[in-house]
Design a protein around this motif. Structure first.
Motif, PDB file in Angstrom:
ATOM      1  N   ARG A 111       0.721  -0.614   0.074  1.00 40.94           N
ATOM      2  CA  ARG A 111       0.111   0.211   0.411  1.00 40.94           C
ATOM      3  C   ARG A 111       0.823   0.893   0.220  1.00 40.94           C
ATOM      4  N   PRO A 112       0.888   2.788   0.073  1.00 40.04           N
ATOM      5  CA  PRO A 112       1.391   3.476  -0.262  1.00 40.04           C
ATOM      6  C   PRO A 112       2.339   4.305   1.022  1.00 40.04           C
ATOM      7  N   ASP A 113       1.887   3.550   1.493  1.00 37.88           N
ATOM      8  CA  ASP A 113       2.210   3.845   3.151  1.00 37.88           C
ATOM      9  C   ASP A 113       2.561   2.673   3.243  1.00 37.88           C
ATOM     10  N   ALA A 114       2.931   1.562   2.931  1.00 30.97           N
ATOM     11  CA  ALA A 114       3.840   0.983   3.528  1.00 30.97           C
ATOM     12  C   ALA A 114       5.158   0.011   2.587  1.00 30.97           C
ATOM     13  N   PHE A 115       4.583  -0.823   1.875  1.00 35.28           N
ATOM     14  CA  PHE A 115       5.634  -1.908   0.519  1.00 35.28           C
ATOM     15  C   PHE A 115       5.140  -1.304  -0.916  1.00 35.28           C
ATOM     16  N   HIS A 116       5.801  -1.326  -1.255  1.00 32.97           N
ATOM     17  CA  HIS A 116       5.673  -1.394  -3.153  1.00 32.97           C
ATOM     18  C   HIS A 116       6.666  -2.676  -3.408  1.00 32.97           C
ATOM     19  N   PRO A 379      10.222 -20.343 -10.212  1.00 30.36           N
ATOM     20  CA  PRO A 379      10.678 -19.606 -10.878  1.00 30.36           C
ATOM     21  C   PRO A 379      12.083 -18.142 -10.470  1.00 30.36           C
ATOM     22  N   ALA A 380      10.121 -17.184  -9.859  1.00 30.80           N
ATOM     23  CA  ALA A 380      11.254 -16.000  -9.447  1.00 30.80           C
ATOM     24  C   ALA A 380      11.319 -16.610  -8.402  1.00 30.80           C
ATOM     25  N   THR A 381      12.856 -16.820  -7.368  1.00 31.56           N
ATOM     26  CA  THR A 381      12.786 -16.692  -6.384  1.00 31.56           C
ATOM     27  C   THR A 381      12.481 -15.811  -5.455  1.00 31.56           C
ATOM     28  N   LEU A 382      12.467 -14.521  -6.218  1.00 31.06           N
ATOM     29  CA  LEU A 382      12.829 -13.457  -5.089  1.00 31.06           C
ATOM     30  C   LEU A 382      12.029 -11.979  -5.429  1.00 31.06           C
ATOM     31  N   VAL A 383      10.855 -11.627  -4.675  1.00 32.31           N
ATOM     32  CA  VAL A 383       9.980 -10.540  -5.081  1.00 32.31           C
ATOM     33  C   VAL A 383       9.924  -9.434  -4.444  1.00 32.31           C
ATOM     34  N   PRO A 384      11.054  -8.680  -5.495  1.00 34.34           N
ATOM     35  CA  PRO A 384      10.985  -7.469  -4.559  1.00 34.34           C
ATOM     36  C   PRO A 384      10.489  -5.949  -4.409  1.00 34.34           C
ATOM     37  N   HIS A 385      10.591  -5.123  -2.928  1.00 31.90           N
ATOM     38  CA  HIS A 385       9.252  -4.412  -2.950  1.00 31.90           C
ATOM     39  C   HIS A 385      10.656  -3.567  -2.316  1.00 31.90           C
ATOM     40  N   ILE A 386       9.673  -2.427  -2.211  1.00 30.04           N
ATOM     41  CA  ILE A 386      10.554  -1.422  -2.071  1.00 30.04           C
ATOM     42  C   ILE A 386       9.762  -0.028  -0.514  1.00 30.04           C
ATOM     43  N   ALA A 387      10.237  -0.250   0.664  1.00 26.14           N
ATOM     44  CA  ALA A 387       9.896   0.234   1.895  1.00 26.14           C
ATOM     45  C   ALA A 387       9.707   1.659   1.730  1.00 26.14           C
ATOM     46  N   ALA A 388       8.244   2.487   1.350  1.00 26.20           N
ATOM     47  CA  ALA A 388       7.903   3.992   1.658  1.00 26.20           C
ATOM     48  C   ALA A 388       7.726   4.562   2.762  1.00 26.20           C
ATOM     49  N   GLU A 389       7.655   3.918   4.185  1.00 30.34           N
ATOM     50  CA  GLU A 389       7.864   4.656   4.769  1.00 30.34           C
ATOM     51  C   GLU A 389       8.236   3.688   5.689  1.00 30.34           C
ATOM     52  N   THR A 394       9.218  -6.719  12.438  1.00 32.01           N
ATOM     53  CA  THR A 394       8.773  -7.293  13.596  1.00 32.01           C
ATOM     54  C   THR A 394       8.556  -6.776  14.982  1.00 32.01           C
ATOM     55  N   GLU A 395       8.652  -7.474  16.359  1.00 30.90           N
ATOM     56  CA  GLU A 395       8.929  -6.617  17.403  1.00 30.90           C
ATOM     57  C   GLU A 395      10.371  -5.722  17.810  1.00 30.90           C
ATOM     58  N   TRP A 396      11.138  -6.232  17.300  1.00 36.22           N
ATOM     59  CA  TRP A 396      12.755  -5.818  17.393  1.00 36.22           C
ATOM     60  C   TRP A 396      13.499  -4.913  15.944  1.00 36.22           C
ATOM     61  N   TYR A 397      12.524  -5.334  14.745  1.00 37.83           N
ATOM     62  CA  TYR A 397      12.923  -4.748  13.009  1.00 37.83           C
ATOM     63  C   TYR A 397      11.885  -3.726  13.487  1.00 37.83           C
ATOM     64  N   THR A 398      12.579  -3.004  12.718  1.00 41.82           N
ATOM     65  CA  THR A 398      11.769  -1.396  11.750  1.00 41.82           C
ATOM     66  C   THR A 398      12.844  -1.955  10.268  1.00 41.82           C
ATOM     67  N   VAL A 399      11.811  -2.121   9.435  1.00 35.01           N
ATOM     68  CA  VAL A 399      12.275  -1.568   7.662  1.00 35.01           C
ATOM     69  C   VAL A 399      12.298  -0.713   7.425  1.00 35.01           C
ATOM     70  N   PRO A 400      13.631   0.192   6.968  1.00 30.73           N
ATOM     71  CA  PRO A 400      13.303   1.929   7.287  1.00 30.73           C
ATOM     72  C   PRO A 400      12.800   2.108   5.918  1.00 30.73           C
ATOM     73  N   LYS A 401      12.500   3.241   5.847  1.00 32.20           N
ATOM     74  CA  LYS A 401      12.227   3.554   4.966  1.00 32.20           C
ATOM     75  C   LYS A 401      13.051   3.679   3.500  1.00 32.20           C
ATOM     76  N   GLY A 402      12.783   3.168   2.238  1.00 30.58           N
ATOM     77  CA  GLY A 402      13.519   3.053   1.070  1.00 30.58           C
ATOM     78  C   GLY A 402      14.144   1.935   0.930  1.00 30.58           C
ATOM     79  N   ALA A 403      14.521   0.979   1.741  1.00 30.77           N
ATOM     80  CA  ALA A 403      14.872  -0.050   1.486  1.00 30.77           C
ATOM     81  C   ALA A 403      14.213  -1.044   0.337  1.00 30.77           C
ATOM     82  N   ILE A 404      14.913  -2.135   0.315  1.00 35.93           N
ATOM     83  CA  ILE A 404      14.468  -2.726  -0.803  1.00 35.93           C
ATOM     84  C   ILE A 404      14.538  -4.197  -0.509  1.00 35.93           C
TER      85      ILE A 404
END
Length: 512
Positions: A111-116, A379-389, A394-404
């Motif tokens: 979604r626009p405010d999470a993963f693209h 066939p496609a082993t990975l499905v890349p997304h970008i973190a918009a925010e 997890t309880e202990w890790y936050t994906v930073p904005k802009g991470a692939i």
């Protein structure tokens, strides 16, 4: 105009260079320091390299040996117990996701405010900003709704007749061009077969032979660019690929326009774009008659881009699956024997007739083999997304904005399932086991959530049809060499030796 100040007497250009060198060195060192600090802040407690190459990160080893690079990521994620691993590629922090449940969290939050969803780390440059895979919410749902008629049982039956004719024609060609005594790699043959199948199923009568030839050349250019360094400059493979995508989309847009005209005239659907346009032109005409604006995403160029998405999803993934199917069956003669018995009960190659839809549905074991091939080697082993925010994964890790973020559907395929490293179609056939239900959250080859592959039934049908026809008309034996079944990226994974086999016709005749 401002005048340039003259150089002081006795001080040449090289003198200025020498004077500036300490400042440049300091700036580079500062950039390096900031980049390392940023990487470590994003990485936190995750496993990953302690230092990264400035700007480039690990892009060179990834391009040089993608299989080895992703195996390292998987090992870090597994051995640490975190299910996650960190690295750095071309100025971007990346996160590898091995854990299936964490992958589901990514897929469920597109979604626009999470993963693209991006499909490729530099996909927006390659595919364009307005690609179908980049849509969200109601706009995405609305477009999928309009696409739904392309994968109904009626449409799939239309495609099956086309698929069988083309598969048998290419098997005939492969047998004619090879000797039973000499092993032959079949990857390129599978690729060419899939390209003709995709062209004919998707846009059928609207693509001339000349256009098909140009299409094949442009698609080959695109394939090279997908796994090349992402340098968008003249002379580089990535730039050539981006330009090839534009030409491919324009060709498909012309097909869309022709299909719209034929469907408006009352023609019967003959291919995927016809099934799509049949309902779409009715919706467009009703809007125009009522004085309402036309629905979004109905321009020929837009629809040509969406057709290219289908082509990209179908073409290389199917080539991968066909090769892995033959490779796996080469070491499982018991599976081949069961498939041959099942197919021969409903169809004979000498009949001169295609397998009917009703008979095809009876091939339950063959369908189970197809599902196991896709699980065993997604066939496609990975499905890349970008973190918009920033996103709390997890309880202990936050994906930073802009991470692939790279959810690994390959790693998920080897979690949960009984003896997951074994090729075992019975896991999807046995009523007692029903691993397709017990471990369905680990079967992620087609993704999950709102962006789950809309054409998965078509893909599985294509693989099952190929299997039924191939084992019925061909005797084959795998030409095994050291490392022949190691996966390599082309850009989907295929056997290292391009699936080299001995082939011999086993039936008296077959027609197409």
């Amino acid at each position: 105009m401002m005048e340039l100040l003259p150089l002081p007497l006795g001080v040449g250009f090289m003198g200025y260079v020498r004077a500036a060198a300490p400042l440049v060195a300091a700036a580079v060192a500062f950039y390096f320091l900031v980049e390392q600090l940023s990487y470590h802040r994003n990485k936190g407690v995750l496993p990953g390299p302690s230092l990264v190459v400035p700007f480039l990160g690990s892009i060179v080893p990834m391009i040089r040996d993608p299989t080895g690079f992703w195996e390292v990521q998987a090992a870090r994620a597994r051995d640490s117990g975190a299910g996650l691993a960190a690295d750095f590629l071309v100025g971007r922090f990346i996160l590898f996701v091995r854990d299936s449940e964490l992958s589901h969290r990514v897929f469920a939050n597109v979604r626009p405010d999470a993963f693209h969803f991006v499909g490729h780390p530099f996909g927006k440059k390659l595919f364009g900003e307005h690609n179908f895979i980049y849509l969200f919410g109601d706009e995405h749902k609305d477009l999928r709704r309009r696409m739904a008629p392309t994968f109904t049982p009626r449409a799939l039956s239309t495609y099956a007749a086309i698929q069988q004719r083309i598969v048998l024609a290419h098997i005939r060609r492969l047998l004619d061009e090879t000797s039973p005594a000499t092993p032959a790699p079949i990857r390129v043959a599978c690729r060419d077969m899939n390209l003709e199948t995709s062209q004919t199923v998707f846009v059928g009568p609207y693509l001339t032979q000349e256009a098909r030839a140009r299409f094949g050349e442009d698609y080959a250019v695109f394939n090279v660019g997908v796994i090349a360094l992402p340098v968008d400059l003249p002379g580089f493979a990535f730039r050539r690929a981006r330009l090839a995508v534009g030409r491919l989309v324009r060709t498909l847009a012309e097909c869309v326009g022709q299909s719209k005209a034929r469907m408006r005239a009352g023609g019967e659907p003959e291919c995927l774009v016809d099934y799509w346009m049949q309902g779409l032109v009715k919706e467009m005409d009703e809007a125009a008659a009522a004085g309402r604006p036309l629905p979004k995403h109905t321009a020929d160029e837009d629809l040509g881009g969406y057709l290219f998405d289908f082509l990209f999803a179908a073409q290389d993934a199917s080539t991968s699956s066909l090769c892995w199917a033959v490779a796996a069956l080469g070491s499982h003669p018991d599976v081949v024997a069961r498939m041959r018995a099942e197919v021969s009960a409903v169809w004979s190659p000498e009949s001169g007739e295609p397998i009917t839809p009703d008979k095809f549905m009876q091939l339950k074991y063959t369908h189970a083999v197809a599902r196991e091939v896709v699980r065993y080697r997604p066939p496609a082993t990975l499905v890349p997304h970008i973190a918009a925010e920033p996103f709390k994964l997890t309880e202990w890790y936050t994906v930073p904005k802009g991470a692939i973020v790279f959810p690994s559907v390959y790693e998920s395929s080897f979690q949960g399932f009984t003896e997951a490293e074994a090729f075992d179609p019975d896991r999807f056939f046995s009523e007692a086991r029903r691993e397709d239900e017990a471990f369905k959250r680990n079967f992620l080859a087609f993704g999950a959530g709102a962006h789950q592959c809309i054409g998965q039934r078509y893909a599985l049908n294509h693989l099952a049809l190929f299997l039924a026809l191939f084992v019925s008309v061909v005797d084959f034996k795998r030409h095994t060499t050291h490392g022949c079944d190691e996966p390599v990226y082309m850009p989907t994974i295929v056997p290292k030796d391009d699936c080299t086999v001995y082939l011999h016709q086993r039936c008296s005749s077959f027609s197409f």
